[in-house]
Design a protein around this motif. Structure first.
Motif, PDB file in Angstrom:
ATOM      1  N   ARG A  30       0.820  -1.205   0.000  1.00  0.00           N
ATOM      2  CA  ARG A  30       0.000   0.000   0.000  1.00  0.00           C
ATOM      3  C   ARG A  30       0.860   1.263   0.000  1.00  0.00           C
ATOM      4  NH1 ARG A  30      -4.746  -1.730  -1.825  1.00  0.00           N
ATOM      5  NH2 ARG A  30      -5.267  -3.705  -0.824  1.00  0.00           N
ATOM      6  N   ARG A  73      -2.520   3.461   4.941  1.00  0.00           N
ATOM      7  CA  ARG A  73      -3.604   2.720   4.312  1.00  0.00           C
ATOM      8  C   ARG A  73      -3.297   1.233   4.457  1.00  0.00           C
ATOM      9  NH1 ARG A  73      -2.170   7.064   1.306  1.00  0.00           N
ATOM     10  NH2 ARG A  73      -3.788   8.652   0.966  1.00  0.00           N
ATOM     11  N   SER A  75      -5.433  -1.200   3.866  1.00  0.00           N
ATOM     12  CA  SER A  75      -6.077  -1.898   2.756  1.00  0.00           C
ATOM     13  C   SER A  75      -6.954  -0.896   2.027  1.00  0.00           C
ATOM     14  CB  SER A  75      -6.928  -3.074   3.273  1.00  0.00           C
ATOM     15  OG  SER A  75      -8.047  -2.590   3.997  1.00  0.00           O
ATOM     16  N   GLU A  76      -7.656  -1.350   0.995  1.00  0.00           N
ATOM     17  CA  GLU A  76      -8.585  -0.470   0.307  1.00  0.00           C
ATOM     18  C   GLU A  76      -9.730  -0.048   1.215  1.00  0.00           C
ATOM     19  OE1 GLU A  76      -9.980  -2.297  -3.211  1.00  0.00           O
ATOM     20  OE2 GLU A  76      -8.063  -2.174  -4.274  1.00  0.00           O
ATOM     21  N   ASP A  77      -9.960  -0.816   2.287  1.00  0.00           N
ATOM     22  CA  ASP A  77     -11.099  -0.557   3.163  1.00  0.00           C
ATOM     23  C   ASP A  77     -10.741   0.176   4.441  1.00  0.00           C
ATOM     24  OD1 ASP A  77     -12.649  -1.978   1.346  1.00  0.00           O
ATOM     25  OD2 ASP A  77     -12.357  -3.879   2.407  1.00  0.00           O
ATOM     26  N   SER A  79      -8.080   2.876   6.618  1.00  0.00           N
ATOM     27  CA  SER A  79      -7.002   3.863   6.648  1.00  0.00           C
ATOM     28  C   SER A  79      -7.001   4.567   8.003  1.00  0.00           C
ATOM     29  CB  SER A  79      -7.161   4.896   5.527  1.00  0.00           C
ATOM     30  OG  SER A  79      -8.353   5.637   5.689  1.00  0.00           O
ATOM     31  N   ARG A 119     -14.362   0.865   5.681  1.00  0.00           N
ATOM     32  CA  ARG A 119     -15.483   0.522   4.808  1.00  0.00           C
ATOM     33  C   ARG A 119     -16.241  -0.652   5.428  1.00  0.00           C
ATOM     34  NH1 ARG A 119     -15.887   1.137  -0.836  1.00  0.00           N
ATOM     35  NH2 ARG A 119     -13.621   1.454  -0.937  1.00  0.00           N
ATOM     36  N   ARG A 122     -20.056  -1.735   0.381  1.00  0.00           N
ATOM     37  CA  ARG A 122     -19.452  -1.174  -0.829  1.00  0.00           C
ATOM     38  C   ARG A 122     -19.384   0.347  -0.779  1.00  0.00           C
ATOM     39  NH1 ARG A 122     -21.339   0.619  -5.737  1.00  0.00           N
ATOM     40  NH2 ARG A 122     -23.486   0.127  -5.122  1.00  0.00           N
TER      41      ARG A 122
END
Length: 355
Positions: A30, A73, A75-77, A79, A119, A122
């Motif tokens: 990341r 970050r 992961s994408e989900d 931070s 997150r 979605r």
């Protein structure tokens, strides 16, 4: 009668140095970022050069600060952001026409923020943050142009908490948040002395909710609501304890809703409704007046049209001619003073953009 005038010729000198270093780096696969920086500001005001019938304030302000912020970050989900700022400030104000009216202070201040965003689905996110902040009084806070007096003030500091959700669904975006702020030395204008002062410790907490929608660019709308509680945590006013009392000029309920319709390529109609609930009168920290500033609802409409480089706006403020006021001060039982807000008003403006 003769209008009041205070003619002041002032010289202002400002030096500012603000280097910043941005360091991208990796955590696993990341992209992350570290920001390091420093701020130095040197600010002087001298109003002794010209005529003045009230006073001749001279002021200085020196700020030296170091700060860092790390954004990670995982992961994408997920931070997380960490930030810290340390600052030394020296501020001083003197009335050259009355040298006994003076104040000078040096304070070391810190602020930080820890925030996270996760997150859940979605387009549904949970976020939270905790931190502290400060505000340094400026010359307009400390020096009163009405009385040519200097009021010693401490920096305002706050400890802040917030947790909320934000989400997107179809053409809309939504947010709901709970917040709390514990404030020390809040800088507050006192209409009875025409000067600012530091309030006793206060706590503000509540709920904020808002939503926005857009339908193909032709229609859009928004709504927001705030439930706010503001109370004194301790202290006294005129020898009377005010712990637990409501802070003046804070409506418990505030609501705004608006919509826009672009019914032609260059023509748009907007309407906004604003509701503000009851508020404690300024000067009634003891909450003994027995009356509050009344709630009010105001509607504004505006029609806009663009042609070439021209933009023309026309509309009505306070469409339903609401009788209300936005500021009132308790002047001693059983009276108060307030200035009525403008009644229904029509307006037309035009502007041209050179391209």
């Amino acid at each position: 009668g003769t209008p009041f005038r205070n003619n002041v010729a002032a010289k202002v000198r400002v030096w500012s140095i603000t280097p910043r270093l941005k360091i991208p780096h990796k955590l696993g696969e990341r992209d992350n970022e570290l920001v390091l920086g420093a701020d130095y500001d040197d600010w002087d005001l001298d109003s002794t050069a010209g005529p003045s019938i009230v006073g001749r304030p001279q002021a200085t302000n020196r700020n030296s600060a170091l700060y860092a912020q790390q954004v990670t970050r995982f992961s994408e989900d997920t931070s997380v952001s960490l930030g810290l700022r340390g600052q030394r400030v020296t501020y001083a104000v003197t009335d050259a026409a009355n040298p006994s009216a003076t104040d000078s202070r040096t304070r070391d201040l810190t602020a930080y923020e820890v925030s996270a965003r996760q997150r859940l689905e979605r387009s549904l996110f949970l976020y939270g943050k905790v931190g502290s902040s400060f505000r340094v009084p400026n010359v307009n806070d400390i020096y009163s142009l009405f009385t040519a007096s200097v009021t010693p003030l401490e920096p305002q500091t706050s400890r802040d908490l917030e947790i909320g959700f934000d989400a997107g669904a179809g053409p809309g975006r939504y947010r709901v948040a709970l917040y709390q702020m514990d404030i020390e030395n809040e800088i507050f204008f006192d209409p009875l002395t025409f000067s600012n002062r530091n309030l006793q410790p206060t706590r503000r907490y509540g709920v904020e909710a808002d939503g926005r929608w857009s339908a193909g660019g032709a229609l859009d709308a928004f709504v927001n609501y705030t439930f706010a509680v503001a109370k004194f945590r301790s202290g006294s006013f005129g020898g009377i304890s005010i712990a637990g009392n409501e802070v003046p000029l804070v409506p418990k309920h505030a609501f705004n809703v608006g919509a826009g319709w672009r019914f032609a390529q260059r023509t748009r109609l907007d309407a906004v409704l604003r509701y503000v609930g009851e508020q404690v009168f300024d000067g009634d920290e003891t909450n003994t007046f027995g009356r509050k500033m009344p709630a009010y609802t105001v509607v504004d409409v505006k029609l806009s049209h663009e042609a070439g480089g021209w933009r023309v706006d026309g509309g009505v403020r306070n469409l339903f001619n609401e009788k209300y006021f936005t500021y009132g001060v308790f002047t001693g039982f059983p009276t108060y003073a307030a200035l009525p807000a403008p009644e229904r008003a029509f307006f037309v403006t035009a502007q041209y953009a050179f391209r």
